[in-house]
Scaffold this motif. Sequence first.
Motif, PDB file in Angstrom:
ATOM      1  N   ILE A  64       0.839  -1.205   0.000  1.00 41.48           N
ATOM      2  CA  ILE A  64       0.000   0.000   0.000  1.00 41.48           C
ATOM      3  C   ILE A  64       0.871   1.251   0.000  1.00 41.48           C
ATOM      4  N   GLY A  65       0.509   2.171  -0.882  1.00 38.12           N
ATOM      5  CA  GLY A  65       1.249   3.424  -0.979  1.00 38.12           C
ATOM      6  C   GLY A  65       2.463   3.355  -1.883  1.00 38.12           C
ATOM      7  N   ARG A  66       2.803   2.144  -2.334  1.00 39.84           N
ATOM      8  CA  ARG A  66       3.976   1.997  -3.217  1.00 39.84           C
ATOM      9  C   ARG A  66       3.595   1.416  -4.579  1.00 39.84           C
ATOM     10  N   PHE A  67       2.636   0.522  -4.609  1.00 38.20           N
ATOM     11  CA  PHE A  67       2.224  -0.128  -5.857  1.00 38.20           C
ATOM     12  C   PHE A  67       0.862   0.414  -6.290  1.00 38.20           C
ATOM     13  N   ILE A  68       0.696   0.491  -7.600  1.00 34.15           N
ATOM     14  CA  ILE A  68      -0.579   0.947  -8.159  1.00 34.15           C
ATOM     15  C   ILE A  68      -0.989   0.003  -9.270  1.00 34.15           C
ATOM     16  N   ILE A  69      -2.187  -0.551  -9.152  1.00 36.99           N
ATOM     17  CA  ILE A  69      -2.725  -1.403 -10.206  1.00 36.99           C
ATOM     18  C   ILE A  69      -3.681  -0.584 -11.055  1.00 36.99           C
ATOM     19  N   SER A  70      -3.611  -0.791 -12.352  1.00 33.56           N
ATOM     20  CA  SER A  70      -4.504  -0.074 -13.253  1.00 33.56           C
ATOM     21  C   SER A  70      -4.884  -0.988 -14.406  1.00 33.56           C
ATOM     22  N   ARG A  71      -6.019  -0.696 -14.977  1.00 36.65           N
ATOM     23  CA  ARG A  71      -6.536  -1.542 -16.044  1.00 36.65           C
ATOM     24  C   ARG A  71      -6.810  -0.677 -17.261  1.00 36.65           C
ATOM     25  N   ASP A  72      -6.321  -1.127 -18.394  1.00 36.42           N
ATOM     26  CA  ASP A  72      -6.598  -0.488 -19.670  1.00 36.42           C
ATOM     27  C   ASP A  72      -7.558  -1.404 -20.411  1.00 36.42           C
ATOM     28  N   SER A  73      -8.845  -1.084 -20.337  1.00 34.39           N
ATOM     29  CA  SER A  73      -9.849  -1.962 -20.930  1.00 34.39           C
ATOM     30  C   SER A  73      -9.735  -2.030 -22.442  1.00 34.39           C
ATOM     31  N   ALA A  74      -9.316  -0.932 -23.057  1.00 39.51           N
ATOM     32  CA  ALA A  74      -9.197  -0.913 -24.509  1.00 39.51           C
ATOM     33  C   ALA A  74      -8.135  -1.898 -24.989  1.00 39.51           C
ATOM     34  N   LYS A  75      -7.051  -2.007 -24.220  1.00 45.25           N
ATOM     35  CA  LYS A  75      -5.963  -2.910 -24.598  1.00 45.25           C
ATOM     36  C   LYS A  75      -6.061  -4.240 -23.866  1.00 45.25           C
ATOM     37  N   ASN A  76      -6.997  -4.342 -22.944  1.00 46.48           N
ATOM     38  CA  ASN A  76      -7.155  -5.534 -22.116  1.00 46.48           C
ATOM     39  C   ASN A  76      -5.862  -5.901 -21.406  1.00 46.48           C
ATOM     40  N   THR A  77      -5.273  -4.904 -20.797  1.00 50.85           N
ATOM     41  CA  THR A  77      -4.067  -5.130 -20.015  1.00 50.85           C
ATOM     42  C   THR A  77      -4.296  -4.630 -18.590  1.00 50.85           C
ATOM     43  N   VAL A  78      -3.610  -5.247 -17.666  1.00 55.25           N
ATOM     44  CA  VAL A  78      -3.609  -4.805 -16.277  1.00 55.25           C
ATOM     45  C   VAL A  78      -2.165  -4.540 -15.895  1.00 55.25           C
ATOM     46  N   ASN A  79      -1.903  -3.333 -15.473  1.00 56.53           N
ATOM     47  CA  ASN A  79      -0.541  -2.916 -15.169  1.00 56.53           C
ATOM     48  C   ASN A  79      -0.331  -2.818 -13.665  1.00 56.53           C
ATOM     49  N   LEU A  80       0.898  -3.015 -13.267  1.00 55.34           N
ATOM     50  CA  LEU A  80       1.270  -2.856 -11.874  1.00 55.34           C
ATOM     51  C   LEU A  80       2.492  -1.952 -11.811  1.00 55.34           C
ATOM     52  N   GLN A  81       2.277  -0.729 -11.383  1.00 55.42           N
ATOM     53  CA  GLN A  81       3.377   0.211 -11.209  1.00 55.42           C
ATOM     54  C   GLN A  81       3.942   0.003  -9.810  1.00 55.42           C
ATOM     55  N   MET A  82       5.211  -0.313  -9.725  1.00 56.43           N
ATOM     56  CA  MET A  82       5.842  -0.605  -8.442  1.00 56.43           C
ATOM     57  C   MET A  82       6.894   0.457  -8.158  1.00 56.43           C
ATOM     58  N   ASN A  83       6.669   1.208  -7.108  1.00 57.88           N
ATOM     59  CA  ASN A  83       7.566   2.287  -6.730  1.00 57.88           C
ATOM     60  C   ASN A  83       8.204   2.006  -5.377  1.00 57.88           C
ATOM     61  N   ARG A  84       9.295   2.689  -5.128  1.00 57.51           N
ATOM     62  CA  ARG A  84      10.010   2.556  -3.837  1.00 57.51           C
ATOM     63  C   ARG A  84      10.204   1.089  -3.496  1.00 57.51           C
ATOM     64  N   LEU A  85      10.734   0.353  -4.422  1.00 62.04           N
ATOM     65  CA  LEU A  85      10.902  -1.082  -4.255  1.00 62.04           C
ATOM     66  C   LEU A  85      11.871  -1.397  -3.123  1.00 62.04           C
ATOM     67  N   LYS A  86      11.564  -2.483  -2.432  1.00 60.53           N
ATOM     68  CA  LYS A  86      12.358  -2.927  -1.299  1.00 60.53           C
ATOM     69  C   LYS A  86      12.946  -4.303  -1.592  1.00 60.53           C
ATOM     70  N   LEU A  87      13.959  -4.668  -0.824  1.00 58.82           N
ATOM     71  CA  LEU A  87      14.570  -5.983  -1.017  1.00 58.82           C
ATOM     72  C   LEU A  87      13.529  -7.089  -0.908  1.00 58.82           C
ATOM     73  N   GLU A  88      12.596  -6.916   0.006  1.00 58.02           N
ATOM     74  CA  GLU A  88      11.586  -7.954   0.236  1.00 58.02           C
ATOM     75  C   GLU A  88      10.543  -8.044  -0.874  1.00 58.02           C
ATOM     76  N   ASP A  89      10.612  -7.160  -1.846  1.00 63.67           N
ATOM     77  CA  ASP A  89       9.722  -7.262  -3.002  1.00 63.67           C
ATOM     78  C   ASP A  89      10.257  -8.255  -4.036  1.00 63.67           C
ATOM     79  N   THR A  90      11.461  -8.739  -3.822  1.00 64.25           N
ATOM     80  CA  THR A  90      12.029  -9.714  -4.743  1.00 64.25           C
ATOM     81  C   THR A  90      11.175 -10.969  -4.763  1.00 64.25           C
ATOM     82  N   ALA A  91      10.717 -11.341  -5.943  1.00 65.33           N
ATOM     83  CA  ALA A  91       9.817 -12.490  -6.083  1.00 65.33           C
ATOM     84  C   ALA A  91       9.508 -12.708  -7.551  1.00 65.33           C
TER      85      ALA A  91
END
Length: 124
Positions: A64-91
Amino acid sequence: QVQLVESGGGSVQAGGSLRLSCAASGLSYQSCITWFRQAPGKERERIAANYPPTGSTIYADSVIGRFIISRDSAKNTVNLQMNRLKLEDTAMYYCAAEAPFRGCPAGWNEYDYWGQGTQVTVSS
């Protein structure tokens, strides 16, 4: 035929950003498409979902506060913008789809379709 294809993973230093995309085909725009991740030795966890009926979003506390999910219905894509990444986000990050819509559940075993995954590695 349903297909989910993730892209955008890679290596980044802590504090940096990455943008993941999930290209979906064969799905209704009302399908729930969700991002999960799985780190070595850990259970697969839901980190973000876009709730089709209202367009509202759901996030795990850890992003919360770092990642943003968004959907582009026209392109049928779902994006995940990941900011302020941390070591524990490795996966390994996966997008998953629930079709037909049953409420965007949190459990990974309740999803019907999965992408192949994209690796995100955060280093210090």
